[in-house]
Motif scaffolding. Structure first.
Motif, PDB file in Angstrom:
ATOM      1  N   THR A  39       0.852  -1.181   0.000  1.00 33.60           N
ATOM      2  CA  THR A  39       0.000   0.000   0.000  1.00 33.60           C
ATOM      3  C   THR A  39       0.890   1.234   0.000  1.00 33.60           C
ATOM      4  OG1 THR A  39      -1.736  -1.135   1.243  1.00 33.60           O
ATOM      5  CG2 THR A  39      -1.798   1.263   1.248  1.00 33.60           C
ATOM      6  N   TYR A  40       0.650   2.109  -0.955  1.00 36.92           N
ATOM      7  CA  TYR A  40       1.364   3.379  -1.037  1.00 36.92           C
ATOM      8  C   TYR A  40       0.378   4.498  -0.721  1.00 36.92           C
ATOM      9  CZ  TYR A  40       4.785   0.660  -3.683  1.00 36.92           C
ATOM     10  OH  TYR A  40       5.698  -0.278  -4.084  1.00 36.92           O
ATOM     11  N   ASP A  41       0.757   5.402   0.178  1.00 34.35           N
ATOM     12  CA  ASP A  41      -0.114   6.510   0.572  1.00 34.35           C
ATOM     13  C   ASP A  41       0.577   7.849   0.407  1.00 34.35           C
ATOM     14  OD1 ASP A  41      -2.417   5.133   1.413  1.00 34.35           O
ATOM     15  OD2 ASP A  41      -1.587   4.782   3.404  1.00 34.35           O
ATOM     16  N   ARG A  42      -0.224   8.845   0.051  1.00 33.81           N
ATOM     17  CA  ARG A  42       0.229  10.236   0.082  1.00 33.81           C
ATOM     18  C   ARG A  42      -0.798  11.021   0.876  1.00 33.81           C
ATOM     19  NH1 ARG A  42       2.458  14.202  -4.656  1.00 33.81           N
ATOM     20  NH2 ARG A  42       2.341  16.114  -3.442  1.00 33.81           N
ATOM     21  N   LYS A  43      -0.315  11.720   1.878  1.00 35.56           N
ATOM     22  CA  LYS A  43      -1.178  12.469   2.791  1.00 35.56           C
ATOM     23  C   LYS A  43      -1.310  13.914   2.329  1.00 35.56           C
ATOM     24  CE  LYS A  43      -1.462  13.527   7.744  1.00 35.56           C
ATOM     25  NZ  LYS A  43      -0.752  13.341   9.034  1.00 35.56           N
ATOM     26  N   PHE A  44      -2.543  14.424   2.400  1.00 34.36           N
ATOM     27  CA  PHE A  44      -2.831  15.818   2.076  1.00 34.36           C
ATOM     28  C   PHE A  44      -3.550  16.432   3.273  1.00 34.36           C
ATOM     29  CE2 PHE A  44      -2.780  13.506  -1.902  1.00 34.36           C
ATOM     30  CZ  PHE A  44      -2.045  14.334  -2.739  1.00 34.36           C
ATOM     31  N   GLU A  45      -2.968  17.471   3.851  1.00 33.04           N
ATOM     32  CA  GLU A  45      -3.604  18.178   4.968  1.00 33.04           C
ATOM     33  C   GLU A  45      -4.134  19.500   4.445  1.00 33.04           C
ATOM     34  OE1 GLU A  45      -1.672  17.951   8.889  1.00 33.04           O
ATOM     35  OE2 GLU A  45      -0.110  16.786   7.854  1.00 33.04           O
ATOM     36  N   GLY A  49      -9.845  19.097   5.751  1.00 35.59           N
ATOM     37  CA  GLY A  49      -9.558  17.864   6.472  1.00 35.59           C
ATOM     38  C   GLY A  49      -8.277  17.205   5.981  1.00 35.59           C
ATOM     39  N   VAL A  50      -8.075  15.979   6.447  1.00 37.47           N
ATOM     40  CA  VAL A  50      -6.903  15.188   6.064  1.00 37.47           C
ATOM     41  C   VAL A  50      -7.359  14.111   5.086  1.00 37.47           C
ATOM     42  CG1 VAL A  50      -5.059  13.673   6.885  1.00 37.47           C
ATOM     43  CG2 VAL A  50      -5.767  15.636   8.265  1.00 37.47           C
ATOM     44  N   PHE A  51      -6.655  14.022   3.951  1.00 33.29           N
ATOM     45  CA  PHE A  51      -7.018  13.092   2.893  1.00 33.29           C
ATOM     46  C   PHE A  51      -5.814  12.228   2.538  1.00 33.29           C
ATOM     47  CE2 PHE A  51      -9.586  16.861   2.579  1.00 33.29           C
ATOM     48  CZ  PHE A  51     -10.868  16.383   2.368  1.00 33.29           C
ATOM     49  N   TYR A  52      -6.103  11.041   2.024  1.00 38.81           N
ATOM     50  CA  TYR A  52      -5.043  10.131   1.594  1.00 38.81           C
ATOM     51  C   TYR A  52      -5.318   9.619   0.192  1.00 38.81           C
ATOM     52  CZ  TYR A  52      -3.186   9.876   6.320  1.00 38.81           C
ATOM     53  OH  TYR A  52      -2.621  10.186   7.529  1.00 38.81           O
ATOM     54  N   LEU A  53      -4.317   9.763  -0.667  1.00 39.53           N
ATOM     55  CA  LEU A  53      -4.326   9.101  -1.962  1.00 39.53           C
ATOM     56  C   LEU A  53      -3.657   7.754  -1.737  1.00 39.53           C
ATOM     57  CD1 LEU A  53      -4.708   8.992  -5.039  1.00 39.53           C
ATOM     58  CD2 LEU A  53      -2.485  10.155  -5.246  1.00 39.53           C
ATOM     59  N   LYS A  97     -12.380  19.747  -5.281  1.00 42.53           N
ATOM     60  CA  LYS A  97     -12.086  19.542  -6.705  1.00 42.53           C
ATOM     61  C   LYS A  97     -10.612  19.730  -7.014  1.00 42.53           C
ATOM     62  CE  LYS A  97     -16.663  20.616  -8.331  1.00 42.53           C
ATOM     63  NZ  LYS A  97     -17.535  21.481  -9.096  1.00 42.53           N
ATOM     64  N   THR A  98      -9.970  20.680  -6.339  1.00 44.78           N
ATOM     65  CA  THR A  98      -8.544  20.903  -6.584  1.00 44.78           C
ATOM     66  C   THR A  98      -7.725  19.695  -6.143  1.00 44.78           C
ATOM     67  OG1 THR A  98      -8.327  22.064  -4.470  1.00 44.78           O
ATOM     68  CG2 THR A  98      -8.673  23.415  -6.440  1.00 44.78           C
ATOM     69  N   LEU A  99      -8.133  19.044  -5.061  1.00 42.37           N
ATOM     70  CA  LEU A  99      -7.441  17.851  -4.591  1.00 42.37           C
ATOM     71  C   LEU A  99      -7.621  16.708  -5.584  1.00 42.37           C
ATOM     72  CD1 LEU A  99      -5.875  16.200  -2.483  1.00 42.37           C
ATOM     73  CD2 LEU A  99      -8.065  15.764  -1.352  1.00 42.37           C
ATOM     74  N   VAL A 100      -8.837  16.525  -6.065  1.00 41.18           N
ATOM     75  CA  VAL A 100      -9.109  15.465  -7.044  1.00 41.18           C
ATOM     76  C   VAL A 100      -8.260  15.688  -8.301  1.00 41.18           C
ATOM     77  CG1 VAL A 100     -10.870  14.435  -8.532  1.00 41.18           C
ATOM     78  CG2 VAL A 100     -11.413  14.977  -6.154  1.00 41.18           C
ATOM     79  N   SER A 101      -8.193  16.930  -8.763  1.00 41.45           N
ATOM     80  CA  SER A 101      -7.379  17.246  -9.946  1.00 41.45           C
ATOM     81  C   SER A 101      -5.904  16.971  -9.690  1.00 41.45           C
ATOM     82  CB  SER A 101      -7.555  18.707 -10.347  1.00 41.45           C
ATOM     83  OG  SER A 101      -8.875  18.947 -10.750  1.00 41.45           O
ATOM     84  N   GLN A 102      -5.425  17.351  -8.513  1.00 46.03           N
ATOM     85  CA  GLN A 102      -4.023  17.113  -8.158  1.00 46.03           C
ATOM     86  C   GLN A 102      -3.725  15.620  -8.128  1.00 46.03           C
ATOM     87  OE1 GLN A 102      -2.859  18.830  -4.390  1.00 46.03           O
ATOM     88  NE2 GLN A 102      -0.717  18.264  -4.665  1.00 46.03           N
ATOM     89  N   CYS A 103      -4.623  14.838  -7.548  1.00 43.80           N
ATOM     90  CA  CYS A 103      -4.444  13.386  -7.486  1.00 43.80           C
ATOM     91  C   CYS A 103      -4.463  12.767  -8.880  1.00 43.80           C
ATOM     92  CB  CYS A 103      -5.515  12.753  -6.606  1.00 43.80           C
ATOM     93  SG  CYS A 103      -5.329  13.134  -4.848  1.00 43.80           S
ATOM     94  N   GLU A 104      -5.360  13.218  -9.735  1.00 39.13           N
ATOM     95  CA  GLU A 104      -5.411  12.709 -11.106  1.00 39.13           C
ATOM     96  C   GLU A 104      -4.097  12.969 -11.828  1.00 39.13           C
ATOM     97  OE1 GLU A 104      -8.941  14.725 -12.443  1.00 39.13           O
ATOM     98  OE2 GLU A 104     -10.222  12.997 -11.957  1.00 39.13           O
ATOM     99  N   LYS A 105      -3.520  14.151 -11.627  1.00 36.74           N
ATOM    100  CA  LYS A 105      -2.227  14.487 -12.243  1.00 36.74           C
ATOM    101  C   LYS A 105      -1.130  13.583 -11.710  1.00 36.74           C
ATOM    102  CE  LYS A 105       0.985  17.611 -13.905  1.00 36.74           C
ATOM    103  NZ  LYS A 105       2.053  16.707 -14.242  1.00 36.74           N
ATOM    104  N   ILE A 106      -1.101  13.368 -10.414  1.00 36.55           N
ATOM    105  CA  ILE A 106      -0.100  12.480  -9.806  1.00 36.55           C
ATOM    106  C   ILE A 106      -0.217  11.083 -10.401  1.00 36.55           C
ATOM    107  CG2 ILE A 106       0.557  11.296  -7.665  1.00 36.55           C
ATOM    108  CD1 ILE A 106      -0.289  13.947  -6.206  1.00 36.55           C
ATOM    109  N   LEU A 107      -1.432  10.570 -10.478  1.00 36.14           N
ATOM    110  CA  LEU A 107      -1.650   9.220 -10.994  1.00 36.14           C
ATOM    111  C   LEU A 107      -1.272   9.110 -12.474  1.00 36.14           C
ATOM    112  CD1 LEU A 107      -4.977   8.443  -9.130  1.00 36.14           C
ATOM    113  CD2 LEU A 107      -2.703   7.509  -8.620  1.00 36.14           C
ATOM    114  N   THR A 108      -1.544  10.144 -13.250  1.00 30.56           N
ATOM    115  CA  THR A 108      -1.150  10.157 -14.668  1.00 30.56           C
ATOM    116  C   THR A 108       0.368  10.114 -14.789  1.00 30.56           C
ATOM    117  OG1 THR A 108      -3.137  11.372 -15.295  1.00 30.56           O
ATOM    118  CG2 THR A 108      -1.263  11.486 -16.813  1.00 30.56           C
ATOM    119  N   ASP A 109       1.049  10.915 -13.970  1.00 27.96           N
ATOM    120  CA  ASP A 109       2.515  10.942 -13.998  1.00 27.96           C
ATOM    121  C   ASP A 109       3.108   9.611 -13.538  1.00 27.96           C
ATOM    122  OD1 ASP A 109       2.271  13.561 -14.835  1.00 27.96           O
ATOM    123  OD2 ASP A 109       2.852  14.431 -12.903  1.00 27.96           O
ATOM    124  N   VAL A 110       2.523   9.027 -12.491  1.00 24.56           N
ATOM    125  CA  VAL A 110       2.985   7.730 -11.985  1.00 24.56           C
ATOM    126  C   VAL A 110       2.829   6.667 -13.067  1.00 24.56           C
ATOM    127  CG1 VAL A 110       2.394   5.863 -10.370  1.00 24.56           C
ATOM    128  CG2 VAL A 110       2.678   8.194  -9.526  1.00 24.56           C
TER     129      VAL A 110
END
Length: 119
Positions: A39-45, A49-53, A97-110
């Protein structure tokens, strides 16, 4: 929340290379593994709130504990942490929405990085 259209769930990759790519993008494995799963996690504060990808996978070959495994990746998730209960990934959760967009970008790059060496 599931990120169903990333294509990551179609990839298999060597564990050591996967660890490197994930870490480059802020996704940390640390002690979140057993001999068959990772399991790989990235924390966003954020103020909301606190979110995890989270990106999970399981060994289709080898042994995670021996650091010699081929990992089949699963559909990435975004969850919100609720103290003291844990992380909720349910459809009833709302995510900035900004978090979702950021996560989508991270996942695309990964995905682009992993495709270079995926099985």
């Amino acid at each position: 929340m599931k990120f169903g259209n990333t294509g990551l769930d179609k990839l298999k990759a060597d564990l050591s290379r996967l660890d490197e790519v994930m870490l480059e993008h802020g996704l940390v494995r640390e002690g979140q593994w057993d001999y068959e799963r990772v399991t790989y996690d990235r924390k966003f504060e954020l103020k909301e709130g606190v979110f995890y990808l989270r990106v999970q996978g399981y060994a289709v070959e080898g042994d995670v504990g021996a650091h010699k495994a081929v990992i089949q990746l699963l559909t990435p998730l975004l969850g919100k942490h609720y103290y003291p209960h844990g992380i909720e990934y349910g459809e009833g959760e709302s995510f900035p929405k900004t978090l979702v967009s950021q996560c989508e970008k991270i996942l695309t790059d990964v995905k682009a990085e992993i495709e270079k060496f995926a099985n």
